[in-house]
Design a protein around this motif. Sequence first.
Motif, PDB file in Angstrom:
ATOM      1  N   GLU A   1       6.499 -24.867 -46.233  1.00 26.61           N
ATOM      2  CA  GLU A   1       7.113 -24.395 -44.998  1.00 26.61           C
ATOM      3  C   GLU A   1       8.562 -24.837 -44.952  1.00 26.61           C
ATOM      4  O   GLU A   1       8.995 -25.721 -45.694  1.00 26.61           O
ATOM      5  CB  GLU A   1       6.373 -24.926 -43.766  1.00 26.61           C
ATOM      6  CG  GLU A   1       6.507 -26.422 -43.552  1.00 26.61           C
ATOM      7  CD  GLU A   1       6.092 -26.860 -42.150  1.00 26.61           C
ATOM      8  OE1 GLU A   1       6.238 -26.064 -41.215  1.00 26.61           O
ATOM      9  OE2 GLU A   1       5.643 -27.993 -42.007  1.00 26.61           O
TER      10      GLU A   1
ATOM     11  N   PRO B   1       4.681 -16.534 -45.724  1.00 27.47           N
ATOM     12  CA  PRO B   1       3.774 -16.086 -44.662  1.00 27.47           C
ATOM     13  C   PRO B   1       2.884 -14.936 -45.074  1.00 27.47           C
ATOM     14  O   PRO B   1       1.833 -14.732 -44.493  1.00 27.47           O
ATOM     15  CB  PRO B   1       4.729 -15.669 -43.536  1.00 27.47           C
ATOM     16  CG  PRO B   1       6.030 -15.409 -44.207  1.00 27.47           C
ATOM     17  CD  PRO B   1       6.086 -16.341 -45.375  1.00 27.47           C
TER      18      PRO B   1
ATOM     19  N   ASP C   1       4.733 -24.417 -31.811  1.00 29.73           N
ATOM     20  CA  ASP C   1       4.455 -25.029 -33.095  1.00 29.73           C
ATOM     21  C   ASP C   1       3.255 -25.948 -32.952  1.00 29.73           C
ATOM     22  O   ASP C   1       3.296 -26.944 -32.236  1.00 29.73           O
ATOM     23  CB  ASP C   1       5.681 -25.824 -33.552  1.00 29.73           C
ATOM     24  CG  ASP C   1       5.517 -26.369 -34.960  1.00 29.73           C
ATOM     25  OD1 ASP C   1       4.464 -26.112 -35.567  1.00 29.73           O
ATOM     26  OD2 ASP C   1       6.440 -27.033 -35.440  1.00 29.73           O
TER      27      ASP C   1
ATOM     28  N   ARG D   1      11.421 -26.178 -42.044  1.00 31.26           N
ATOM     29  CA  ARG D   1      11.467 -26.773 -40.714  1.00 31.26           C
ATOM     30  C   ARG D   1      12.913 -26.850 -40.258  1.00 31.26           C
ATOM     31  O   ARG D   1      13.836 -26.903 -41.067  1.00 31.26           O
ATOM     32  CB  ARG D   1      10.870 -28.182 -40.717  1.00 31.26           C
ATOM     33  CG  ARG D   1       9.386 -28.241 -40.986  1.00 31.26           C
ATOM     34  CD  ARG D   1       8.902 -29.679 -40.978  1.00 31.26           C
ATOM     35  NE  ARG D   1       7.499 -29.769 -41.328  1.00 31.26           N
ATOM     36  CZ  ARG D   1       6.870 -30.920 -41.555  1.00 31.26           C
ATOM     37  NH1 ARG D   1       7.530 -32.056 -41.470  1.00 31.26           N
ATOM     38  NH2 ARG D   1       5.593 -30.923 -41.865  1.00 31.26           N
TER      39      ARG D   1
ATOM     40  N   GLY E   1       8.626 -24.917 -37.296  1.00 29.41           N
ATOM     41  CA  GLY E   1       8.301 -24.697 -38.697  1.00 29.41           C
ATOM     42  C   GLY E   1       7.880 -23.265 -38.943  1.00 29.41           C
ATOM     43  O   GLY E   1       7.468 -22.546 -38.031  1.00 29.41           O
ATOM     44  N   TRP E   2       7.982 -22.847 -40.199  1.00 27.32           N
ATOM     45  CA  TRP E   2       7.556 -21.504 -40.593  1.00 27.32           C
ATOM     46  C   TRP E   2       7.151 -21.555 -42.054  1.00 27.32           C
ATOM     47  O   TRP E   2       7.803 -22.228 -42.854  1.00 27.32           O
ATOM     48  CB  TRP E   2       8.688 -20.496 -40.392  1.00 27.32           C
ATOM     49  CG  TRP E   2       8.230 -19.066 -40.520  1.00 27.32           C
ATOM     50  CD1 TRP E   2       8.435 -18.222 -41.566  1.00 27.32           C
ATOM     51  CD2 TRP E   2       7.468 -18.331 -39.569  1.00 27.32           C
ATOM     52  NE1 TRP E   2       7.857 -17.007 -41.326  1.00 27.32           N
ATOM     53  CE2 TRP E   2       7.257 -17.037 -40.107  1.00 27.32           C
ATOM     54  CE3 TRP E   2       6.937 -18.636 -38.318  1.00 27.32           C
ATOM     55  CZ2 TRP E   2       6.535 -16.063 -39.430  1.00 27.32           C
ATOM     56  CZ3 TRP E   2       6.225 -17.649 -37.650  1.00 27.32           C
ATOM     57  CH2 TRP E   2       6.034 -16.388 -38.197  1.00 27.32           C
ATOM     58  N   PRO E   3       6.053 -20.852 -42.435  1.00 29.71           N
ATOM     59  CA  PRO E   3       5.577 -20.957 -43.814  1.00 29.71           C
ATOM     60  C   PRO E   3       6.551 -20.341 -44.801  1.00 29.71           C
ATOM     61  O   PRO E   3       7.207 -19.336 -44.516  1.00 29.71           O
ATOM     62  CB  PRO E   3       4.253 -20.187 -43.786  1.00 29.71           C
ATOM     63  CG  PRO E   3       4.411 -19.222 -42.659  1.00 29.71           C
ATOM     64  CD  PRO E   3       5.222 -19.954 -41.627  1.00 29.71           C
ATOM     65  N   THR E   4       6.630 -20.944 -45.981  1.00 32.76           N
ATOM     66  CA  THR E   4       7.489 -20.409 -47.027  1.00 32.76           C
ATOM     67  C   THR E   4       7.012 -19.045 -47.480  1.00 32.76           C
ATOM     68  O   THR E   4       7.803 -18.167 -47.809  1.00 32.76           O
ATOM     69  CB  THR E   4       7.510 -21.377 -48.222  1.00 32.76           C
ATOM     70  OG1 THR E   4       7.943 -22.657 -47.757  1.00 32.76           O
ATOM     71  CG2 THR E   4       8.456 -20.890 -49.305  1.00 32.76           C
TER      72      THR E   4
ATOM     73  N   PRO F   1      -0.421 -22.095 -45.795  1.00 31.98           N
ATOM     74  CA  PRO F   1       0.126 -20.950 -45.056  1.00 31.98           C
ATOM     75  C   PRO F   1      -0.867 -20.328 -44.096  1.00 31.98           C
ATOM     76  O   PRO F   1      -0.482 -19.692 -43.132  1.00 31.98           O
ATOM     77  CB  PRO F   1       0.508 -19.974 -46.179  1.00 31.98           C
ATOM     78  CG  PRO F   1       0.747 -20.840 -47.368  1.00 31.98           C
ATOM     79  CD  PRO F   1      -0.258 -21.964 -47.240  1.00 31.98           C
TER      80      PRO F   1
ATOM     81  N   PHE G   1      -0.638 -20.521 -40.291  1.00 36.47           N
ATOM     82  CA  PHE G   1       0.287 -19.689 -39.535  1.00 36.47           C
ATOM     83  C   PHE G   1      -0.186 -18.242 -39.470  1.00 36.47           C
ATOM     84  O   PHE G   1       0.558 -17.365 -39.122  1.00 36.47           O
ATOM     85  CB  PHE G   1       1.670 -19.709 -40.191  1.00 36.47           C
ATOM     86  CG  PHE G   1       2.368 -21.018 -40.079  1.00 36.47           C
ATOM     87  CD1 PHE G   1       3.182 -21.290 -38.995  1.00 36.47           C
ATOM     88  CD2 PHE G   1       2.208 -21.987 -41.043  1.00 36.47           C
ATOM     89  CE1 PHE G   1       3.840 -22.493 -38.885  1.00 36.47           C
ATOM     90  CE2 PHE G   1       2.860 -23.199 -40.946  1.00 36.47           C
ATOM     91  CZ  PHE G   1       3.676 -23.452 -39.862  1.00 36.47           C
TER      92      PHE G   1
END
Length: 679
Positions: A248, A264, A279, A250, A259-262, A286, A289
């Motif tokens: 992810e 998705p 969050d 951040r 945060g967000w997944p690398t 992943p 998310f």
Amino acid sequence: MRSDREKVPGGFSKADADKAETMEAALQPQSGMMSPMVAPGCQVYWPSPYEVCGAIKDKYNSLGGPNSFLLWPTSNELVNPDGFGRRNTFQNGPIYWSASSGAHPVVNHFFACWQRNGWEAGVLGYPTTDEIVNPDPVAPIGRRQVFQGGTIYWKLNEAYYVTGSIRDKWGQTGWEQGFLGYPMSDEIKLPDGQGRMNRFEHGVIYWAPWTGAHPVSGGILDRWAASGYERGSYGYPIADQTSAGGIEVRQNFEFAVLGWPTNPSAAIVDDGDINPTVDDGSPTSPADFAADANVGKDTSRAPELVGNVVKRSDPCVNQSCVDPEDPNLASSDPPTYALPSECFTIPNDGRLRGNRKQACSLSTFAMTVRRKDPVTQAVEVVGKLPFNLRTGVLTSHRSGKIIQEYRFEFGAPYQEIGVPKLNYQLSYEGSADQSRYSVSGFTSGSTVSPNTTMAITVTWNEQLLDDGAVDYRTTELRFDFSNIAPFIPSPYEYVTIDGDLRCDKTMKNRQGYVQGCVLPKFVPGLDYRGNSDGGRFPQAVGHIQSATGSGLPGASLSRPLHRESDVGARNNNRLTACPRTASISGPRQVSGRSCDEYPFASTKEGAASGGPGRTFNPNCHVPDLGTSTASTGYSVCMIDAGQNSLAGSYLGRFYGFGRVIGGDAFYVAATGGALPPPP
């Protein structure tokens, strides 16, 4: 005249051409004297009857004069409003000159951008270069032009300027060849009057005096946008995005970490995340998310470009801002039975015991059986029918349905009383309409046997409310006994839950408003004890312990907190405890930490309600506040940003699970935490 021999180019008359020819002739030396018709160092370009002089003439000639993209002059040299600079206009644009910048043409979209930003008197000042072709990797499709106060970039008929710290940060990302791409807006002054931003093809850069400039892009930008950008619950970005374990990215904001997944697209399992803008913590894969990734990017609140103005929608108009502390309805309901095991050990006093979701009571009845002598008409007691009635109720924070269970527990009769039958009637909000409920269990009129239990389960169907509505509900069970020999009809007895049920439609998930019901007489407790969920954010728990220990409310039923649902009041609480002015927020900043406040911003006891601020230095690193033991006020501590975000999300789930609406009281049970170490 030349105009008699040659065609005069468009835009000029024969008179213009003849005048230009006369002026050109005057430039030729006659008896060692220049004609007064043309100033020294100037030139006329037939058929245009205007002089071009000095450095502007030199620049014009270097570009090719009338054979250049500028074509012919359309004015003499003009003095600019500042009294120092000069300009000439040409058919396709002007050339501007100042002593410090030199002479440079500004044309087409560059001119339009410069014009809307005040020409040389605006933020950009004078041009310092001609147009420059950008080193685009595939084909040279972009251009730029540097000015004293910034740079205008052009691509595909759109030109916007970047300047100052935002331009410097954009340069660090690789300019137009970096991940952000070309600018898609001029620099915009933000509503707080202090911050600035630029939109780019693939993200934004935001700047404030106390945070510096930081890009925001991708899924993190979507989440931040949904929260209201810098005016929402997260505040301004205070760092660039970083990779976390390869799974992810951040980014730290003033009041939270997002945060967000690398990857998705790998998320194919729905994690049940009802609120995609909150969050839920550090993911382990992943798939954590999934619900968010499947929704896709939410651009509903992204800045909209209208002409040359960025139109920013206010996420707090006519709806609740999405906020880590907003009610989150993702938690599951308890098992769908109304009488859990603890309901079989409660005292026999008729009192309702339990919590906001589930409660029960136990009452004892003894139905007296009387006989009337047919001759004397005298009435005598011939027996009693003793029984316990155990009642349970189960509500849902995600549905307007209510489940109740009634258990009639019969023992041995006091005397022989014949063959009784148990009758019952149900009503909801005073209506016996059977479409409002369904029943399973024994039917009305069933025969009662000694030492048996007879039970019914009633599901009260959802009675829809309007969005934003709150209503109190009443259910009732009325019962009597018949066919008792010797027989005198027994009067009705009844069991009612009157005003103890509350249904509301004030909370939302991404599909819209969701109705739910609770038992509001029970004041809920937010459990931050030891190894419960509070163990995931010990610094937040430690701050609560220190704050309540110093005299602030919330640690007991006698001094509870009360939820604040008004967005403006919540934001005032945040800005009072965690102001964004550089003189205060700057000295507080610690890498990896964000501002935590208590009482929570989402409570009526929040910082804006009055009273002194306090902190616990050196651990909290809040140099502008001291200590206090006052019973009112607020506390501030700079804690781990990730833990701060988790604690806010946990509070939102607590609000949702207990349907804690505006004005509802609750208390906080916090043990086992610890303040952060001194930075």
